[in-house]
Scaffold this motif. Structure first.
Motif, short mmCIF file in Angstrom:
data_model
loop_
_atom_site.label_atom_id
_atom_site.label_comp_id
_atom_site.label_asym_id
_atom_site.label_seq_id
_atom_site.Cartn_x
_atom_site.Cartn_y
_atom_site.Cartn_z
N GLY A 71 0.05 -3.61 5.33
CA GLY A 71 2.00 -4.10 5.68
C GLY A 71 2.36 -5.15 4.44
N SER A 72 1.56 -5.88 4.21
CA SER A 72 2.27 -6.81 3.05
C SER A 72 1.85 -6.53 1.88
N LEU A 96 4.94 -3.38 1.54
CA LEU A 96 6.20 -4.20 0.88
C LEU A 96 6.27 -4.76 -0.43
N GLY A 137 10.54 -1.41 5.54
CA GLY A 137 9.95 -2.95 6.26
C GLY A 137 9.24 -3.00 8.22
N TYR A 138 10.50 -1.48 8.56
CA TYR A 138 10.26 -1.61 10.64
C TYR A 138 8.63 -1.13 10.57
N TRP A 189 6.19 -3.98 9.43
CA TRP A 189 5.99 -5.43 9.69
C TRP A 189 5.48 -6.06 10.74
N PRO A 190 4.47 -5.32 11.72
CA PRO A 190 3.72 -5.77 12.80
C PRO A 190 2.44 -5.91 12.15
N ILE A 227 1.84 -7.20 9.13
CA ILE A 227 1.98 -8.74 8.45
C ILE A 227 1.37 -9.86 8.67
N ARG A 233 6.67 3.97 16.40
CA ARG A 233 6.97 3.07 15.46
C ARG A 233 7.08 3.64 14.04
N SER A 284 10.24 5.00 12.08
CA SER A 284 10.42 4.70 10.17
C SER A 284 10.46 5.17 9.08
#
Length: 290
Positions: A99-100, A103, A140-141, A144-145, A147, A269, A273
């Motif tokens: 996730g990170s 992004l 981002g949506y 997000w989970p 990250i 999600r 997204s």
């Protein structure tokens, strides 16, 4: 200043390239994530780049195209950006979660390409800027989970990777022969690869499983070699802001690909997204101008 119209060929090339980019993300994740790493990051980079060279030169030989002067086929600068992207991308995966990483990587790509386009005098409407923000929100949506608190080194490496890829993409907008330019760019990474190999051998940091070798070869020969040539073909019909925005779809495609290939679970999600990101990209495509 007129709007940059998109042809069906440009959209097709872009769609295929994005699928290859997503495949690269899935393959790298399967090979390098710390919990189940199949090889060291340096060896992955070497095999990936060398496999791409072999594939691209095979395609050149089969295409029987007229060779241009070597100075007009790719560039050392593009090769340096390409190597820096691949190296920092691989090592960032050792300390940044999916996730990170997504992004930071695609956020860096978008920001660098957006500001470079502005510095070159590209005009962007408020609606196009809104589209970029919406597309980033969709990314981002989605992530997000996933990250967690990332390491500073991992974030910096992923940001460097994103910036290097952005500059490599920008260089490709002037490509007259995407296949030759991509082939020579990859060929010029070999001296950098030799230097990396010597460092790895000096520190005894080379190891791999047969699964890791397979994943690296697939990443290089198919997802990188062919995928990047297709991307350079698409770039001839895209503005910088359009190219940067389109790449925000890659994490969604990679997440979808992870369901059958990496054992990921389906999530609404992902659907939501993707729709948000597509809405933002639609605004950019309609309103971005050269």
């Amino acid at each position: 200043m007129t709007k940059h119209s998109l042809s069906s060929a440009t959209l097709l090339f872009a769609a295929v390239a994005l699928i290859f980019f997503a495949a690269n993300s899935v393959l790298a994740r399967m090979a390098l994530i710390p919990q189940a790493a199949q090889m060291d990051a340096g060896s992955f980079v070497l095999l990936r780049l060398f496999s791409a060279v072999v594939m691209l030169w095979l395609l050149l030989a089969l295409s029987h195209r007229t060779a241009r002067p070597a100075s007009a086929r790719g560039s050392w600068r593009s090769a340096a950006w390409l190597f820096l992207y691949a190296l920092s991308f691989a090592y960032a995966y050792r300390s940044v979660d999916a996730g990170s990483g997504a992004l930071v990587l695609f956020g860096s790509v978008q920001l660098v390409m957006f500001f470079i386009a502005r510095l070159k005098g590209a005009h962007t409407s408020l609606l196009a800027v809104t589209g970029v923000v919406i597309a980033m929100a969709g990314l981002g949506y989605l992530m997000w989970p996933l990250i967690s608190t990332p390491s500073l080194i991992g974030v910096l490496l992923m940001a460097v990777s994103g910036a290097a890829w952005a500059f490599y993409t920008i260089a490709g907008q002037g490509s007259q022969d995407p296949l030759q330019d991509t082939a020579y760019n990859f060929l010029r990474t070999l001296p950098f690869c030799l230097a990396l190999l010597l460092v790895l051998l000096a520190f005894g940091a080379v190891w791999s499983s047969w699964q890791g070798v397979l994943l690296a070869v697939l990443s290089g020969a198919l997802a990188s070699g062919i995928g990047y040539a297709v991307w350079y073909s698409a770039l001839r019909g895209l503005s910088g802001i359009q190219a940067g925005s389109l790449q925000l779809l890659v994490p969604a495609i990679a997440s979808a690909g992870g369901i059958p290939f990496a054992g990921d679970l389906f999530s609404w999600r992902l659907v939501i997204s993707t729709l948000i990101t597509l809405a933002g990209i639609f605004l950019v495509m309609r309103n971005s101008q050269r």
